[in-house]
Design a protein around this motif. Structure first.
Motif, PDB file in Angstrom:
ATOM      1  N   ILE A 221      -9.243  19.943  24.318  1.00  0.00           N
ATOM      2  CA  ILE A 221      -9.607  18.625  23.748  1.00  0.00           C
ATOM      3  C   ILE A 221      -8.569  18.277  22.650  1.00  0.00           C
ATOM      4  O   ILE A 221      -8.362  19.243  21.724  1.00  0.00           O
ATOM      5  N   VAL A 248      -8.791  16.921  27.939  1.00  0.00           N
ATOM      6  CA  VAL A 248      -9.670  15.775  27.665  1.00  0.00           C
ATOM      7  C   VAL A 248      -8.884  15.047  26.626  1.00  0.00           C
ATOM      8  O   VAL A 248      -9.114  15.763  25.263  1.00  0.00           O
ATOM      9  N   TYR A 250      -8.607  12.444  23.426  1.00  0.00           N
ATOM     10  CA  TYR A 250      -9.261  11.571  22.621  1.00  0.00           C
ATOM     11  C   TYR A 250      -8.254  10.464  22.215  1.00  0.00           C
ATOM     12  O   TYR A 250      -7.503  10.624  21.274  1.00  0.00           O
ATOM     13  N   ARG A 264     -19.053  12.875  19.952  1.00  0.00           N
ATOM     14  CA  ARG A 264     -18.258  12.991  21.260  1.00  0.00           C
ATOM     15  C   ARG A 264     -18.150  14.528  21.458  1.00  0.00           C
ATOM     16  O   ARG A 264     -18.161  15.183  22.509  1.00  0.00           O
ATOM     17  N   ASP A 268     -19.362  17.007  24.578  1.00  0.00           N
ATOM     18  CA  ASP A 268     -18.264  17.504  25.390  1.00  0.00           C
ATOM     19  C   ASP A 268     -18.473  18.822  25.622  1.00  0.00           C
ATOM     20  O   ASP A 268     -18.056  19.436  26.745  1.00  0.00           O
ATOM     21  N   THR A 271     -21.595  19.497  27.631  1.00  0.00           N
ATOM     22  CA  THR A 271     -21.328  19.157  29.176  1.00  0.00           C
ATOM     23  C   THR A 271     -20.445  20.595  29.766  1.00  0.00           C
ATOM     24  O   THR A 271     -21.021  20.978  30.802  1.00  0.00           O
TER      25      THR A 271
END
Length: 275
Positions: A221, A248, A250, A264, A268, A271
């Motif tokens: 991330i 991922v 942002y 968020r 994430d 998940t």
């Protein structure tokens, strides 16, 4: 068990919340494990065992004169995992400098006991600008950090470093002044020697050889507007070098995602862990 003694006798302060599959969170420079508190709460509430600790030299941990290289820091991680019994079915989550500890643990300790990893705004694979790493940070910019810390550490952290860290500008103010004050106070808990030595370590350690050791699903991330650890020097090349990784991005996010995009980030991570 608030403290773990490492193999070289350093006392490491450990927070151990909840029960279930262990998730070990490594904090960024120059903060402490407290920066992970919201994510730790959510992980524990979701049925995971959240473990975070203050890196040697920072927060409530001991401040030895030496041991701020990544080999020793990875050994500290291994010692914490062994002492807490979180050395199987574990997920490692490293933010910023903490991503380097994850990478070095995977190579130096063969990823023992790790089933997944996450790199959040991480310094992996290489921060320094070189001919074969053109998107890195120039040597003179890294040197400026040390110079400013030695000149006026409190002023540098409060009025320069953390504003960039959290993306605070004339118009943009994603965190309160209170967060800037908290971050500065936390940073000043660290010793001067550890602060400087760790800046040297994360700025000059090349983790590109460590990438092949990631043999588990890995979440990456990174904010696209990260000025502290630019995504083109870190998140994107890390995703290309780590097999079975997911990047991922942002959009427009700065470095301090745990505060600016905390909900968020938490979602994430949950998940990813739920897979």
């Amino acid at each position: 068990m608030p403290y773990v003694k490492t193999r070289d006798g350093t006392d490491i302060y450990v927070k151990d919340w909840g029960s279930g599959r262990p998730v070990i969170l490594l904090h960024g420079w120059p903060l402490s494990s407290d920066s992970w508190d919201p994510q730790m709460m959510a992980l524990a509430d979701a049925g995971f065992r959240a473990i975070a600790y203050d890196r040697r030299g920072f927060g409530r941990s001991g401040q030895p004169w030496s041991g701020y290289d990544y080999d020793t820091l990875a050994d500290d991680l291994a010692d914490v995992m062994a002492a807490t019994g979180a050395d199987s079915d574990a997920t490692l989550v490293g933010f910023s400098m903490g991503g380097g500890e994850v990478a070095r643990y995977m190579s130096r300790h063969g990823g023992k006991g790790v089933i997944a990893a996450a790199l959040v705004a991480s310094v992996v694979p290489y921060m320094l600008k070189t001919e074969d790493n053109p998107h890195g940070t120039p040597e003179d910019k890294l040197a400026e950090i040390g110079e400013n810390i030695q000149k006026d550490r409190a002023h540098f952290f409060r009025d320069t470093f953390f504003k960039q860290f959290f993306g605070v500008g004339v118009i943009s103010h994603p965190v309160s002044d209170d967060v800037l004050d908290w971050a500065t106070t936390t940073a000043l808990q660290a010793g001067l020697k550890p602060t400087l030595a760790c800046a040297e370590a994360f700025g000059h350690t090349d983790f590109r050889p460590d990438l092949a050791s990631f043999n588990v699903p890995t979440l990456i991330i990174h904010g696209t507007s990260d000025q502290t650890v630019p995504i083109d020097a870190a998140g994107r090349p890390a995703s290309l070098g780590i097999a079975n990784s997911q990047l991922v991005e942002y959009d427009g996010a700065p470095h301090g995602l745990f505060a600016t995009h905390g909900d968020r980030l938490t979602n994430d991570l949950l998940t990813f862990l739920g897979r």
